[in-house]
Design a protein around this motif. Structure first.
Motif, PDB file in Angstrom:
ATOM      1  N   PHE A   1       2.270   1.587  -3.383  1.00  0.00           N
ATOM      2  CA  PHE A   1       1.504   2.315  -4.283  1.00  0.00           C
ATOM      3  C   PHE A   1       1.280   3.739  -4.238  1.00  0.00           C
ATOM      4  CE2 PHE A   1      -2.740   3.398  -5.544  1.00  0.00           C
ATOM      5  CZ  PHE A   1      -2.909   2.887  -6.691  1.00  0.00           C
ATOM      6  N   GLU A   2       1.330   3.940  -2.813  1.00  0.00           N
ATOM      7  CA  GLU A   2       1.161   5.489  -2.515  1.00  0.00           C
ATOM      8  C   GLU A   2       2.168   6.341  -3.130  1.00  0.00           C
ATOM      9  OE1 GLU A   2       0.001   5.367   1.572  1.00  0.00           O
ATOM     10  OE2 GLU A   2      -2.142   5.745   0.950  1.00  0.00           O
TER      11      GLU A   2
ATOM     12  N   VAL B   1      -3.408  -2.484  -5.912  1.00  0.00           N
ATOM     13  CA  VAL B   1      -2.355  -2.824  -5.161  1.00  0.00           C
ATOM     14  C   VAL B   1      -1.779  -3.939  -4.873  1.00  0.00           C
ATOM     15  CG1 VAL B   1      -1.812  -2.496  -2.551  1.00  0.00           C
ATOM     16  CG2 VAL B   1      -3.416  -0.833  -3.568  1.00  0.00           C
TER      17      VAL B   1
ATOM     18  N   ASP C   1      -9.655   6.150  -3.556  1.00  0.00           N
ATOM     19  CA  ASP C   1      -8.962   7.355  -3.744  1.00  0.00           C
ATOM     20  C   ASP C   1      -9.937   8.270  -2.662  1.00  0.00           C
ATOM     21  OD1 ASP C   1      -7.114   7.133  -5.725  1.00  0.00           O
ATOM     22  OD2 ASP C   1      -8.938   7.023  -7.120  1.00  0.00           O
TER      23      ASP C   1
ATOM     24  N   HIS D   1      -5.489   0.970 -10.196  1.00  0.00           N
ATOM     25  CA  HIS D   1      -5.860   0.919  -8.736  1.00  0.00           C
ATOM     26  C   HIS D   1      -5.445  -0.474  -8.008  1.00  0.00           C
ATOM     27  CE1 HIS D   1      -8.049   4.497  -9.792  1.00  0.00           C
ATOM     28  NE2 HIS D   1      -7.806   4.876  -8.621  1.00  0.00           N
TER      29      HIS D   1
ATOM     30  N   ARG E   1       2.255   6.554  -7.116  1.00  0.00           N
ATOM     31  CA  ARG E   1       1.498   7.720  -7.123  1.00  0.00           C
ATOM     32  C   ARG E   1       1.715   8.984  -7.127  1.00  0.00           C
ATOM     33  NH1 ARG E   1      -4.366   7.496  -6.297  1.00  0.00           N
ATOM     34  NH2 ARG E   1      -4.788   5.873  -7.762  1.00  0.00           N
TER      35      ARG E   1
ATOM     36  N   THR F   1      -7.052   0.833   6.018  1.00  0.00           N
ATOM     37  CA  THR F   1      -6.090   0.664   4.976  1.00  0.00           C
ATOM     38  C   THR F   1      -6.178   1.213   3.669  1.00  0.00           C
ATOM     39  OG1 THR F   1      -7.741  -1.129   4.078  1.00  0.00           O
ATOM     40  CG2 THR F   1      -6.317  -1.785   5.902  1.00  0.00           C
ATOM     41  N   GLN F   2      -6.915   2.056   3.684  1.00  0.00           N
ATOM     42  CA  GLN F   2      -7.304   2.975   2.378  1.00  0.00           C
ATOM     43  C   GLN F   2      -7.459   1.986   1.073  1.00  0.00           C
ATOM     44  OE1 GLN F   2      -8.155   6.085   3.098  1.00  0.00           O
ATOM     45  NE2 GLN F   2      -8.697   6.305   0.687  1.00  0.00           N
ATOM     46  N   SER F   3      -7.924   0.720   1.266  1.00  0.00           N
ATOM     47  CA  SER F   3      -7.923  -0.169   0.249  1.00  0.00           C
ATOM     48  C   SER F   3      -9.252  -1.136   0.429  1.00  0.00           C
ATOM     49  CB  SER F   3      -6.756  -0.932   0.032  1.00  0.00           C
ATOM     50  OG  SER F   3      -6.191  -1.818   1.186  1.00  0.00           O
TER      51      SER F   3
ATOM     52  N   TYR G   1      -6.853   0.193  -4.504  1.00  0.00           N
ATOM     53  CA  TYR G   1      -6.770   1.481  -3.707  1.00  0.00           C
ATOM     54  C   TYR G   1      -7.773   2.330  -3.710  1.00  0.00           C
ATOM     55  CZ  TYR G   1      -4.201   5.076  -1.445  1.00  0.00           C
ATOM     56  OH  TYR G   1      -3.793   6.271  -0.376  1.00  0.00           O
TER      57      TYR G   1
ATOM     58  N   ILE H   1       0.885  -1.269  -0.213  1.00  0.00           N
ATOM     59  CA  ILE H   1      -0.089   0.083  -0.234  1.00  0.00           C
ATOM     60  C   ILE H   1       0.992   1.160  -0.072  1.00  0.00           C
ATOM     61  CG2 ILE H   1      -1.896   1.246   1.125  1.00  0.00           C
ATOM     62  CD1 ILE H   1      -2.729  -1.506   2.516  1.00  0.00           C
TER      63      ILE H   1
END
Lengths: 196, 471
Positions: A189-190, B17, B30, B15, A193, B156-158, B28, A186
Motif C-alpha cells: 500500500f505504501e 489496505v 496518514d 485507504h 501510494r 502498523t500505521q493502520s 491506512y 501495508i
C-alpha cells in the motif's frame, strides 16, 4: 489480554443513562504511565465524598455488590473521552462483562482490547436485568462462544458481536500480531501510494 | 460517471489496505497525533514486545493536557511532570517529532494540526483523544482512539475499522447576528440528543455550514463526539483551500494548486446517498447555554431551566433531577438569572484566534464582574503570539481577564486550572460532565461571545443585547 469464554458473576445494576468516562475514572487519575492499578479510582466521585470517605448512598458501595463482575447500565454507556483508563479501571476493579442498550463507540472498542465483553441488549431486557439485580442477589452467565446471556431463572438473551472482536476476546489475542501478518500488504500500500 | 459517492466513501476506498468478508477493514492512517496522557502505555507496549514505530514521519506529538498555563516550567505536580518527561523520552527513543512545552509550535493537538497544515482534506487522522473529530472540518476522516489502538497505529500505521454509516446533518438558512458555530452545534445536540450520532460519521452540509469560516467548522466537527459520533466532517471547498494555503506542511506553489484540485474532488457528489439524515434551520437558533451535565442539556439563553416533570419517562425525570441537583439549579428558573464565579475561554472547541478576537470585541473597555474570575487560554503558542501582535491580550488584561499560556487547561482541569467545588463556570469548552472542571464544579457550555458577556455581567446574558463599544 486474558481470554474470556464463559463467565458467571454477580450483577451490579447502575440505572443511569449517558454514564461518561469522566465518571468512570476522573481526570486526576489519568497521569499514571502504567496500565495497572486503576480499579481503586473507578467511579471515584460517586464512591467517595470530597473528604475521601465512602459514600454510603452510592449503590456500588453496598455489601451485596462487593464481588460483582457484571455491570448493567443505561443507554450510551462510556460516552465522552477516549481514555482507555475507563476499561482499565473497570477491569482492574473486577468487571468482565458490561450489559447496556447502547455504548459510545470508542469505549466499546476499548473494552474489547482489554478482555471486557460489552453486551448490547434491548432497553427492556436491560431494564429487566437492572430490576432483578436491584431486588435480590442476582447472577448472570455470559457464554461468548454462543453469544448469549442467561440466568438460572429462565432469562436468556442472544447478542451480536463482530466476529473479529469475538475471536480476539475468546483467544485473548493481541491484534498487533494479527495485523503484522499483513505486513506485506501495508508495505505494498505504501509503495503504490508513493509511486502515484 | 460512476455511482455518486459521499466523501466518507471516497476517503475510505483510498485507504483500504486489506479487506476480508466478515471482518473490519484494515485502514491506512496518514497522520497520527500523539499527546502525553494517552500514549505512555502504548510506547511501553512497543518496548515490551520489541516493536518499533513504523512511520515516525507520519506521527506528530505535543504536550497539552497537563501543561501549566501560568509559569511554563513550574510543574508542581510530580506525576504530571513524569508524564511529560515520559513523552519526551518516548519521542526521542522512537524518533517522533515533538512540540514540547517550550517549543514555538506547542499547543492543543487539535489546534496545531490545522495550524501547521498537517491536517489536510482526504487524510485519515487518528489521535488518542476523542476530539480528534475536529480535523474533519477539513474534509479529513479523523477520529479518536484508545491507547491500545494508539499502540496498534504506532506499530502498523493502520487500524481495523468497520465501514461506518453516514448521517447527513443539513443546516438550512443562515445563522443570525451574534449566533455562532458553538450555538449551532449545541442546538443540534440539544435537538437530536447526545447519542444520535452513535455508529455514524456525521457530514455537515447546507447553507449555514458553507458560510462558516474554518474556525467555526472546527468548532462544529469538534463536538461531533458529544453527539455520539466518532467523526464528523465537512466537504472541502474554497474556504478550506484558502485556510491551508501557505501552511508549513502543505505542498507549496503549483503543487498546492494540484493538491487543492484533488481535495475539492473529494467533496460528496450530488445525489450521493447517506444512511440517515437530519435537518435543522439555522435562522431559528438563539445563543445557547447548557444547564445540565451533558451537552444535550442545553437551552436558548432566553429560556428557563427545565422542570423534571416535563420529561416522558421515570428514568428521564430522574436524570433531570440528578442534573439539577448537581448543578444547584431549580427547574423553571430563567437561565439568564444564573450567577457565575468563573469564565474559561479556551479548549480545542473555542481557543483559536478568531474565537479570542470575537470574545475580546464584547469586553473591550469594560470590566470583568467583581464576583468573577476569568481566564483566557489560547489554543496554541502561535495563537497567543498572533493575538498579542494584534493587542488582543491587552483588551483582555485591561478588562481583568488572566492571559495564560497555551494548553487544554480548565476544559478538563488536569493541570492546576480547576473550578472549586460548588462553583459555577461559563466555559467555551465541550463537556459539562459532572466533575469535568473539578470535583463538584458546575460547568455551563457557551460560545466565546456568550462567555465574555457573562464575565462582564456576572450572569448569563443574551450577547445580542450587550452594548458593544464601537471600535
Amino acid at each position: 489480554m486474558e481470554p474470556i469464554r464463559k463467565h458467571e458473576g454477580i450483577v451490579y445494576p447502575l440505572n443511569r443513562a449517558n454514564v461518561d468516562t469522566d465518571q468512570i475514572i476522573p481526570k486526576q487519575f489519568l497521569k499514571r504511565i502504567s496500565r495497572k492499578g486503576f480499579g481503586q479510582f473507578l467511579f471515584y466521585n460517586w464512591r467517595y465524598d470530597s473528604k475521601g470517605e465512602l459514600r454510603e448512598d452510592f449503590s456500588l458501595n453496598k455489601e451485596k455488590y462487593q464481588h460483582a463482575s457484571i455491570l448493567v447500565a443505561g443507554e450510551n454507556f462510556g460516552c465522552g473521552s477516549s481514555r482507555e483508563h475507563a476499561p482499565w479501571a473497570l477491569q482492574d476493579y473486577g468487571f468482565r462483562v458490561i450489559i447496556a442498550p447502547s455504548y459510545a463507540d470508542i469505549f466499546y472498542n476499548n473494552c474489547t482490547k482489554n478482555g471486557i465483553v460489552p453486551v448490547q441488549l434491548s432497553p427492556s431486557e436491560v431494564q429487566q436485568l437492572i430490576d432483578n439485580a436491584e431486588a435480590s442477589d442476582y447472577k448472570l452467565t455470559l457464554d461468548l462462544e454462543s453469544k448469549a446471556i442467561y440466568d438460572n431463572q429462565g432469562f436468556h438473551a442472544d447478542f451480536e458481536l463482530d466476529g473479529y472482536k469475538r475471536e480476539m476476546l475468546l483467544n485473548g489475542w493481541d491484534d498487533i500480531s494479527v495485523t503484522l501478518t499483513h505486513d506485506d500488504k501495508i508495505k505494498q500500500f505504501e509503495q503504490q501510494r508513493e509511486l502515484s | 460517471m460512476g455511482k455518486p459517492k459521499t466523501i466518507v466513501e471516497k476517503i475510505w476506498e483510498k485507504h483500504i489496505v486489506h479487506e476480508e468478508e466478515g471482518k473490519p477493514d484494515l485502514l491506512y492512517i496518514d497522520l497520527h497525533l500523539v499527546h502525553e496522557v494517552t500514549s505512555p502505555q502504548a510506547f511501553e507496549g512497543l518496548r515490551i514486545n520489541n516493536r518499533t514505530v513504523r512511520r515516525p514521519d507520519r506521527t506528530f506529538a505535543t504536550m497539552d493536557h497537563n501543561v501549566p498555563t501560568i509559569h511554563r516550567n513550574v510543574i508542581k505536580d510530580e506525576v504530571s511532570k513524569t508524564q511529560m518527561d515520559t513523552l519526551k523520552q518516548n519521542c526521542t527513543e522512537f524518533n517522533i517529532p515533538l512540540a514540547d512545552i517550550n517549543h514555538p509550535d506547542q499547543g492543543i493537538v487539535h489546534v496545531i494540526g490545522p495550524e501547521l497544515g498537517l491536517t489536510q482534506p482526504g487524510k485519515t487522522i487518528v489521535c488518542g483523544d476523542s476530539h480528534t473529530s475536529t480535523h474533519g472540518a477539513f474534509g479529513a476522516l479523523a477520529f479518536g482512539i484508545g491507547t491500545s489502538e494508539v499502540e496498534h497505529v504506532l506499530a502498523t500505521q493502520s487500524i481495523w475499522q468497520a465501514k461506518p454509516k453516514t448521517l447527513n446533518v443539513k443546516v438550512n438558512g443562515k445563522l443570525g447576528t451574534g449566533v455562532t458555530a458553538k450555538d449551532l452545534i449545541l442546538a443540534i445536540i440539544g435537538k437530536f440528543g447526545v447519542r444520535f450520532g452513535t455508529g455514524y460519521v456525521l457530514e455537515y452540509t447546507g447553507e449555514a455550514i458553507r458560510n462558516l469560516p474554518m474556525e467555526g467548522r472546527m468548532t462544529i466537527c469538534n463536538m461531533s463526539i458529544e453527539a455520539g459520533a466518532r467523526a464528523g466532517l465537512i466537504s472541502p471547498d474554497d474556504t478550506t483551500v484558502e485556510f491551508l494555503r501557505g501552511k508549513r506542511h502543505v505542498p507549496q506553489g503549483d503543487a498546492f494548486d494540484e493538491a487543492a484540485k484533488e481535495w475539492k474532488s473529494l467533496a460528496t457528489d450530488e445525489g450521493a446517498i447517506y444512511d440517515e439524515m437530519v435537518e435543522i434551520n439555522a435562522d431559528e437558533i438563539e445563543p445557547q447555554v447548557t444547564w445540565g451535565t451533558n451537552p444535550g442539556m442545553c437551552i436558548p439563553v432566553s429560556a428557563n431551566v427545565p422542570v423534571p416533570e416535563s420529561a416522558k419517562t421515570d428514568n428521564e425525570i430522574e436524570e433531570i433531577e440528578r442534573a439539577l441537583e448537581y448543578m444547584g439549579l431549580e427547574g423553571g428558573e430563567p437561565i439568564s438569572s444564573v450567577k457565575i464565579e468563573h469564565v474559561f475561554i479556551g479548549s480545542c472547541t473555542n481557543s483559536r484566534l478568531a474565537d479570542l478576537k470575537k470574545a475580546s470585541s464584547i469586553i473591550k473597555g469594560q470590566k470583568v464582574h467583581p464576583n468573577v474570575t476569568a481566564i483566557v487560554v489560547p489554543g496554541s503558542h502561535s495563537v497567543k503570539k498572533a493575538a498579542e501582535a494584534e493587542g488582543i491580550d491587552i483588551i483582555f488584561k485591561e478588562a481583568g481577564f488572566e492571559w495564560r499560556e497555551a494548553g487544554c487547561s480548565m476544559c478538563l482541569a488536569m493541570n492546576d486550572d480547576v473550578v472549586p467545588e460548588g462553583e459555577r463556570c461559563a466555559s467555551t469548552s465541550n463537556r459539562n460532565f459532572e466533575g469535568r472542571q473539578g470535583a463538584g464544579a458546575r460547568t455551563h457550555l457557551v460560545s466565546p461571545e456568550m462567555a465574555a458577556a457573562a464575565a462582564i455581567e456576572g450572569h448569563f446574558v443574551d450577547v445580542r443585547h450587550m452594548k458593544v463599544p464601537t471600535a
